[in-house]
Every structure is written in structure tokens, then in C-alpha cells.
Design a protein around this motif. Structure first.
Motif, PDB file in Angstrom:
ATOM      1  N   ARG A  91       0.864  -1.297  -0.101  1.00 22.37           N
ATOM      2  CA  ARG A  91      -0.064   0.050   0.086  1.00 22.37           C
ATOM      3  C   ARG A  91       0.877   1.220  -0.213  1.00 22.37           C
ATOM      4  O   ARG A  91       0.121   2.393  -0.175  1.00 22.37           O
ATOM      5  CB  ARG A  91      -0.927  -0.007   1.218  1.00 22.37           C
ATOM      6  N   LEU A  92       2.189   1.066  -0.223  1.00 23.91           N
ATOM      7  CA  LEU A  92       2.874   2.361   0.076  1.00 23.91           C
ATOM      8  C   LEU A  92       3.492   2.605  -1.158  1.00 23.91           C
ATOM      9  O   LEU A  92       4.474   2.366  -1.678  1.00 23.91           O
ATOM     10  CB  LEU A  92       4.292   2.151   1.107  1.00 23.91           C
ATOM     11  N   ASN A 114      -0.117   9.739   0.251  1.00 28.34           N
ATOM     12  CA  ASN A 114      -0.662   8.400   0.515  1.00 28.34           C
ATOM     13  C   ASN A 114      -0.958   8.370   2.220  1.00 28.34           C
ATOM     14  O   ASN A 114       0.136   8.523   2.970  1.00 28.34           O
ATOM     15  CB  ASN A 114       0.619   7.483   0.223  1.00 28.34           C
ATOM     16  N   GLU A 116      -1.041   5.840   3.856  1.00 24.25           N
ATOM     17  CA  GLU A 116      -0.392   4.975   4.815  1.00 24.25           C
ATOM     18  C   GLU A 116       1.119   5.415   5.374  1.00 24.25           C
ATOM     19  O   GLU A 116       1.475   4.754   5.928  1.00 24.25           O
ATOM     20  CB  GLU A 116      -0.417   3.612   4.157  1.00 24.25           C
ATOM     21  N   ALA A 117       1.588   6.221   4.332  1.00 21.28           N
ATOM     22  CA  ALA A 117       3.016   6.608   4.780  1.00 21.28           C
ATOM     23  C   ALA A 117       3.434   7.642   5.873  1.00 21.28           C
ATOM     24  O   ALA A 117       2.315   8.525   6.153  1.00 21.28           O
ATOM     25  CB  ALA A 117       3.609   7.549   3.267  1.00 21.28           C
ATOM     26  N   TYR A 120       8.485  10.247   3.287  1.00 24.88           N
ATOM     27  CA  TYR A 120       8.916   9.916   1.984  1.00 24.88           C
ATOM     28  C   TYR A 120      10.560  10.213   1.966  1.00 24.88           C
ATOM     29  O   TYR A 120      11.015  11.202   2.429  1.00 24.88           O
ATOM     30  CB  TYR A 120       8.364  10.754   0.889  1.00 24.88           C
ATOM     31  N   ALA A 166       7.911   5.660  -0.563  1.00 22.51           N
ATOM     32  CA  ALA A 166       7.001   6.054   0.767  1.00 22.51           C
ATOM     33  C   ALA A 166       7.553   5.127   1.783  1.00 22.51           C
ATOM     34  O   ALA A 166       8.056   3.863   1.649  1.00 22.51           O
ATOM     35  CB  ALA A 166       5.638   5.972   0.675  1.00 22.51           C
ATOM     36  N   ARG A 167       7.710   5.758   3.012  1.00 22.47           N
ATOM     37  CA  ARG A 167       8.035   4.848   4.350  1.00 22.47           C
ATOM     38  C   ARG A 167       7.031   4.744   5.306  1.00 22.47           C
ATOM     39  O   ARG A 167       6.549   5.743   5.443  1.00 22.47           O
ATOM     40  CB  ARG A 167       9.424   5.221   4.828  1.00 22.47           C
ATOM     41  N   LYS A 168       6.930   3.618   6.195  1.00 27.09           N
ATOM     42  CA  LYS A 168       6.104   3.358   7.296  1.00 27.09           C
ATOM     43  C   LYS A 168       6.711   2.672   8.272  1.00 27.09           C
ATOM     44  O   LYS A 168       7.627   1.877   8.158  1.00 27.09           O
ATOM     45  CB  LYS A 168       4.878   2.749   6.729  1.00 27.09           C
ATOM     46  N   TYR A 176       9.778   0.103   3.451  1.00 26.82           N
ATOM     47  CA  TYR A 176       9.808   0.974   2.305  1.00 26.82           C
ATOM     48  C   TYR A 176       8.729   0.304   1.099  1.00 26.82           C
ATOM     49  O   TYR A 176       9.020  -0.945   0.777  1.00 26.82           O
ATOM     50  CB  TYR A 176      10.976   1.156   1.880  1.00 26.82           C
ATOM     51  N   GLY A 177       7.859   1.217   0.335  1.00 28.38           N
ATOM     52  CA  GLY A 177       7.143   0.781  -0.638  1.00 28.38           C
ATOM     53  C   GLY A 177       8.110   0.785  -1.889  1.00 28.38           C
ATOM     54  O   GLY A 177       9.424   0.876  -1.932  1.00 28.38           O
TER      55      GLY A 177
END
Length: 525
Positions: A91-92, A114, A116-117, A120, A166-168, A176-177
């Protein structure tokens, strides 16, 4: 590089062999990605970040994997499910990434936020190393739909390429996505004859196509300034759903399956045109085979999830509504049993988008839940009933999981109000098991013929065999009865004119079927 004990090295080696690909383990630092990429070469690979708990230390792993189906991977720490982490990483994504310039020697990057993120990573291509290098990491801002970053470390007259990830943060781990599409921005000096694209113009913004058709989409790159041409004339074409339509590198669109999608043409700096594509069947093309769909019990979603989550013969009402709406929105024409028989005999021709809807067993949800949906979309359906289960009156609907069946009172009501929803036989008293197998296998020819006679005496002209299959003596009894046709069951075969009229094949629509599989099931070309 961090060193490990013998036990740690052995465990890491086992993990690497199990996961496959080229793996390098290094300590966490800002430029780990560039070091790994340099170590494994400059091939076009998918580099992704994952976290692995190794005895004594948490390390960062960069994985090279050339399989497009595995363009990103995440490994959970400790006992956490890797499937859950993969879902979080998937999802990222960075959407609608584009770039422009400011007057004061700066590049402005914009993209859609995003939800979810958490942050970045902004990366810029280095001509010296041939790699992308992280130039900044910004925290995600909530309350706005667009994210923005200004790169001021640039010079006029140069061309810069960027990409974003993107990072979560999940349980203390940084996930990372997938890296975004790269874009390029040109800082045009005064008097330059080239500049960035300000708009991607297209002659036509939507197309209606039939399956198999192709069309060439014409677009033009505009700078918005007289006397200036785009710095790069490259056009990046892609589809939002390649199962519906695909597009070539030169902009030729080919329709593959029924449905809707978008075709995009992006310029070097992310500016793009959006083309709506609607794909349907060609109504003028004559049909050679007919998909006959078989539904069984349809229940509310809460009943399906609570009591029948693992039962393929019970489907949710929401899935059924989506399927019927898909048929309606894509121009399918539903046919009755009589229409199918006329087509089978060669008396009539049917359009390519014809489909026959059937439902087995006669559950009372067929009247309370299914019938309103069929009538709403003005479709036709054939419901096959078991004679001994059909009582005089139908119990009121209470939304419970207990099995109950439609009665003659509702059958007469539907026949009068909406005859397109018809009722036929599913045997009189053979839809049950005896000695671990269907009752039809333990009955004699005379007993089977008597059961068929009870069905025809009740006014039924067609029968669907109980459980979808029939032994030879049942087939013979059906051929010698007053039944016009009989329907069997097959998971993958459409009905054809060369088939046995007393063993016509139908297709199962089960309770686990996704919309993607449903679309493939009904496409008839």
C-alpha cells in the motif's frame, strides 16, 4: 561491515538460501542502498528494504529480485506474519508524481499523499555514480491531499531526474514501498529553445471499444511557451488495468476484456493525459457458445462471514450484486431456458454478449434477496427447485442462517409479476445423499423415470440434475421423459450446440470467486 557469531552467520545463510536472490547484509546508514546497488551492479533491478531480526542485532537487508511479481518484499521481525508486512508494503505507493521549476533556481516536486505513509525518501540521479542518491527525507503531512518538496541544490541549464519512495514505521521497523516512476525536470536558462512539458494534449479523452479492437491514440506535448519545444519528446504509456486494455509504446490501445480502465500518457516531467476506455462485447457478432452461470445460496454478508466463510456453495449478497451489476453495466443480455433451447436447435441466433443465469436448490433467499436484484436490472434467471422442499407457503424472512425454501405462494406471485424470473425442476425427491453418495446413484431406471414424471406433472419443462451430474440410467430416463432439456455441470465448459441436449454444461459461480475471475468466466470469445 558488521560481523556475526558462527551461529548468526549460519542462520543468515539459511535465510538467504530460502529467500533466493542476491542478498547483502550491512549496518543501517543513510547510503546503504547506493552501496548495495554498487556492489551488485547497475542492472535494472528492484531494490527494496526489509527488516530481519538476527540474534544480537537488528540489521537492514536490501534484496535484489528480478521477478516482476516480486517487485517488493518485506520480512517481519520475530513472530510477525510476513504476509501482513507484504500487504502493508504494497500500500506504500506514490501516485501522480510530477515536477516543475521555480524562477529562483529550484525544482518543485509534487505528488499525491498516501494515507499509509509516515515519510517519503526523495532521491536524485547522480551522473557521476550512475545511481539514485537520497537527497532528503520529509515527514508526511496530514490534512492535505498533495505533498511538495523543493530542491534548491540545482543549476540552470541542467536536467535532473527524481524518484520517491514512501516509508512506514511498523513495530519499530522501517518499511519502504515500491519506488515511484522516475521523472525528469529541465531548468531552462534564459533564451533556451527547450523547456519542460506543461500539458499533454489528447484529441479524444474517451473510447468505447469491443473486445479485440484496437485504436491509435494521438497526443501532443505542449510547453505553453511560444518558440519553445519540449526538452524530451518521450512519451510513457501505461494502463491502469492491463486485464481490460493494454497500450503499446506508440500509443495503440488494444481492448482485451469487458470493463473500464484508464490509459495514461506521461511526459518526462510527470505531466500526463488520462484517457477513459470502456470495453464491451460486439452485439453484432453471433455467439457460438453460451456461458450458463450457476449460483446456489445467496446470504447477507454478515451471515456469510459468520457461518459460511469456508463454504463455497454459499455466496455473499454484496458479491452477487457486484456480479449482476457488472453484467448490466457491460451490456450482457440474459436469456431464458426457452431462448437457449431455440438457439440450441438453430431456430434463433443470439448476440455475443448473451449469458444464461441459473440458481439451484430453491432457498427462500432466492425470493427475498436475489429476485429484487434481478428485477432491478431487468434480467432473466431460471431457478431450479426440489419438489419435496417446496411447501405451500413461504416462511417470513428473518435473516438467520437456517436453511429454508421458497413456497408455492411466492412462486405464483413471481410468475404473475415478473415472468422473466422462472422456475424449473431440480428433481422431485433426489437432492440428498444415501449411503454416502447422491440418491440418483442408488435408484433404478423406473424410480428415476417416476421422479421425472412428478416434475413434468407439476409443470416443469427443464431439469438441472441434483449435484450437477447424472449416471447413464438417469440420462436415459430424462431422454424418454417429457422434459425439453436437462442441465448438468462443468467448471470450465460453455454450452455448445453439439452437446447432448440432456446433459448441457453449466459453470459454477462459488462463494470465493473474485470479480477478476468472474469477468474471465463470462467473457465469450
Amino acid at each position: 561491515m558488521r560481523t556475526y557469531s558462527a551461529e548468526g552467520r549460519e542462520k543468515e545463510e539459511k535465510w538467504r538460501r530460502r529467500r533466493g536472490g542476491v542478498m547483502k547484509i550491512m549496518r543501517t546508514e543513510k547510503n546503504t542502498g547506493e552501496k548495495i546497488r554498487k556492489a551488485i551492479g547497475k542492472r535494472a533491478v528492484a531494490v527494496v528494504l526489509a527488516t530481519l531480526l538476527i540474534p544480537g542485532a537488528v540489521s537492514v537487508i536490501w534484496a535484489e529480485n528480478t521477478d516482476p511479481a516480486s517487485s517488493y518484499m518485506a520480512v517481519a521481525s520475530s513472530e510477525k506474519s510476513s504476509d501482513a508486512v507484504r500487504k502493508a508494503v504494497s500500500r506504500l505507493r506514490v501516485h501522480e508524481f510530477r515536477g516543475g521549476t521555480e524562477k529562483k533556481k529550484a525544482v518543485v516536486l509534487k505528488w499525491k499523499r498516501n494515507d499509509e505513509a509516515d515519510a517519503y525518501s526523495i532521491q536524485r540521479y547522480s551522473r557521476r555514480t550512475g545511481l539514485y542518491r537520497e537527497i532528503a527525507e520529509i515527514t508526511a503531512k496530514f490534512g492535505t491531499s498533495t505533498c511538495r518538496y523543493v530542491d534548491r541544490g540545482v543549476k540552470k541549464g541542467r536536467y535532473y531526474r527524481y524518484r520517491i519512495r514512501a516509508r512506514k514505521n511498523v513495530d519499530g521497523n522501517e518499511l519502504y514501498g515500491k519506488t515511484s516512476r522516475s521523472i525528469g525536470v529541465y531548468l531552462a536558462p534564459s533564451g533556451s529553445k527547450k523547456n519542460n512539458v506543461s500539458r499533454v494534449a489528447t484529441k479524444k479523452k474517451s473510447y468505447r471499444l469491443v473486445t479485440g479492437a484496437t485504436v491509435k491514440s494521438v497526443v501532443a506535448l505542449k510547453t505553453g511557451r511560444a518558440g519553445q519545444k519540449p526538452y524530451k519528446m518521450t512519451k510513457n504509456w501505461y494502463s491502469s488495468d492491463e486485464s481490460i486494455a493494454v497500450v503499446s509504446a506508440k500509443g495503440r490501445i488494444r481492448a482485451k476484456d469487458q470493463g473500464e480502465c484508464y490509459i495514461y500518457c506521461a511526459a518526462h516531467n510527470g505531466k500526463r493525459a488520462k484517457i477513459h476506455v470502456m470495453v464491451g462485447m460486439d452485439p453484432k457478432q453471433k455467439i457460438r457458445t453460451v456461458p450458463i452461470l450457476t449460483f446456489h445460496r445467496i446470504v447477507p454478508d454478515e451471515i456469510k462471514n459468520r457461518y459460511y466463510a469456508d463454504n463455497q456453495w454459499v455466496a455473499s449478497l454484496s458479491d452477487f450484486r457486484k456480479q449482476i451489476r457488472y453484467l448490466h453495466d457491460n451490456g450482457f443480455e440474459t436469456i431464458s431456458a426457452d431462448q437457449f433451447r431455440k438457439w440450441y436447435r438453430g431456430d434463433i441466433e443470439l448476440p455475443q454478449n448473451s449469458v444464461m443465469l441459473t440458481m439451484d436448490d430453491g432457498f427462500y433467499e432466492g425470493y427475498y434477496l436475489v429476485y429484487p436484484v434481478i428485477r432491478k436490472y431487468k434480467m432473466k434467471m431460471t431457478s431450479f427447485l426440489v419438489g419435496t422442499r417446496t411447501q405451500e407457503t413461504t416462511e417470513p424472512y428473518d435473516g438467520s442462517a437456517r436453511e429454508r425454501f421458497i413456497g408455492w405462494d411466492k412462486i405464483r406471485e413471481v410468475r404473475e409479476e415478473y415472468p422473466q424470473f422462472e422456475f424449473q425442476a431440480h428433481s422431485w425427491d433426489l437432492h440428498h445423499y444415501e449411503n454416502g453418495r447422491g440418491a440418483v446413484y442408488s435408484r433404478s431406471y423406473d424410480e428415476l423415470a417416476e421422479d421425472l414424471k412428478k416434475c413434468t406433472d407439476a409443470g416443469y419443462d427443464y431439469i438441472a440434475y441434483p449435484y450437477g451430474f447424472a449416471p447413464e440410467n438417469y440420462l436415459q430416463a430424462a431422454r424418454h421423459s417429457e422434459m425439453k432439456m436437462a442441465f448438468g455441470f462443468d467448471r470450465h465448459v460453455y454450452a455448445r450446440r453439439i452437446d447432448d441436449p440432456y446433459n448441457i454444461r453449466r459453470l459454477k459461480v462459488n462463494g470465493f470467486m473474485t470479480m477478476k475471475k468472474f469477468r474471465k468466466l463470462v467473457r465469450n470469445y
